[in-house]
Scaffold this active site. Structure first.
Site, PDB file in Angstrom:
ATOM      1  N   LYS A  65       0.838  -1.204   0.000  1.00 31.14           N
ATOM      2  CA  LYS A  65       0.000   0.000   0.000  1.00 31.14           C
ATOM      3  C   LYS A  65       0.874   1.256   0.000  1.00 31.14           C
ATOM      4  CE  LYS A  65      -3.712  -2.448   2.325  1.00 31.14           C
ATOM      5  NZ  LYS A  65      -4.327  -2.832   3.624  1.00 31.14           N
TER       6      LYS A  65
ATOM      7  N   GLN B  20      -4.323  -1.246   9.827  1.00 32.51           N
ATOM      8  CA  GLN B  20      -4.137  -2.577   9.239  1.00 32.51           C
ATOM      9  C   GLN B  20      -4.653  -3.643  10.217  1.00 32.51           C
ATOM     10  OE1 GLN B  20      -3.010  -3.301   6.070  1.00 32.51           O
ATOM     11  NE2 GLN B  20      -3.619  -5.386   6.568  1.00 32.51           N
TER      12      GLN B  20
ATOM     13  N   ASP C 221     -10.728   3.142   4.513  1.00 37.66           N
ATOM     14  CA  ASP C 221     -11.075   1.717   4.406  1.00 37.66           C
ATOM     15  C   ASP C 221     -12.592   1.512   4.406  1.00 37.66           C
ATOM     16  OD1 ASP C 221      -9.136  -0.160   3.943  1.00 37.66           O
ATOM     17  OD2 ASP C 221      -8.420  -0.212   6.011  1.00 37.66           O
TER      18      ASP C 221
END
Ligand code: NAP
Length: 280
Positions: free
Chosen positions: A53, A97, A120
């Protein structure tokens, strides 16, 4: 019949090029999108995901910063970091994460992220927007699946879509996005009876399960579009999806490979969400 391959790798490259051009345009106005990534613990897969990412951000000109914590980090330390990032005007997107270490309440950390920076799409406010059809940041993997379907012009309105898997990050949001496009949607899970029969009715069949090759050719209606979200590491170290690709491609009309299907689209959609969060 041999299915058309939905090439996520090349579509993701197109999306990334678009993001890069937009980021360059923003630079001339003095704005540089910034993403902060929180990583806690030593999960090797998480480290690889974060590295990918961050690299993708660099390639498109999005500024990224990584905040790493040990596996025994306290919930308070993570909440303090999220609060600081929420207040930082140079940070437009915050990505936590998952999985977080045992002992940390992941839901509490995700809820602490400002919905405006929730790239997200896991915050309750983002999920509520998705449910009600309001604009908002959409979870990256489901958004990537929708982009693949749209790009291949797979008909959705009035079609039967079956999503196998009901997680908050893939199955449920994807079912809502398919519904938004007027598909008739069924969600299946581990307690579903006679999965084979339900799956065989699908014009669009999505596997988001995490069980290698669970979807066999006998579960697929001829000509259906089969989307394989699964990423499973086999004993020999190779990657496999949730779909028996070799057999199913002979029955389906469209199919995503693993790797090279949904995976690259997930990162591409994260970049688009960063851009969106920065320009809102
Ligand atoms: P998850 O939270 O573990 O959810 C799995 C879902 O599959 C659950 O709803 C579970 O049902 C259902 N399930 C398990 N066994 C089943 C069976 N035998 N029959 C029918 N349903 C079954 O997983 P996830 O986070 O959604 O991820 C799913 C897969 O996608 C994983 O392989 C993951 O690595 C992959 N993934 C890929 C990407 C990408 O970018 N390509 C992104 C995210 C995830 P219950 O709810 O009843 O337990």
């Amino acid at each position: 019949m041999t299915a058309k391959i939905l090439d996520g790798k090349s579509l993701a490259a197109e999306v990334r090029a678009g993001v890069k051009a937009n980021v360059a345009g923003l630079a001339s106005r003095g704005l540089r999108p910034g993403l902060a990534v929180l990583l806690a613990g030593d999960d090797p897969a998480s480290k690889v995901y974060v590295r990918n990412k961050v690299r993708a951000c660099e390639e498109t000109g999005i500024r990224s910063e990584r905040h790493e914590f040990p596996g025994d980090v306290s919930e308070k330390a993570l909440l303090d970091k999220v609060a600081a990032l929420n207040a930082d005007p140079a940070v437009h997107g915050i990505l936590v994460q998952l999985p977080l270490p045992a002992g940390v309440n992941s839901a509490r950390i995700l809820e602490a992220v400002s919905p405006r920076k929730d790239v997200d799409g896991f915050h309750a406010e983002s999920m509520g927007a998705l449910l009600s059809g309001a604009p908002g940041l959409v979870p990256c993997t489901p958004a990537g699946v929708m982009r693949l379907l749209e790009h291949a012009q797979v008909p959705l309105a009035g079609r039967r879509a079956v999503v196998v898997g009901r997680s908050n990050i893939v199955g449920k949001p994807l079912a809502l996005l398919l519904l938004r496009k007027d598909a008739t949607v069924t969600i299946c899970h581990s307690k579903t009876r006679d999965l084979e029969t339900i799956a065989r009715q699908a014009d669009i069949l999505v596997a988001a399960i995490g069980r290698p090759k669970l979807v066999t050719a006998g579960m697929v209606k001829p000509g259906a579009c089969v989307i394989d979200v699964g990423i499973n590491r086999l004993a020999d170290g190779s990657l496999a999806g949730d779909v028996d690709f070799a057999a199913v491609r002979e029955v389906a009309g469209w199919i995503t490979p693993v790797p090279g299907g949904v995976g690259p689209m997930t990162i591409a959609m994260l970049l688009e969400n960063c851009l969106l969060a920065a320009t809102k």
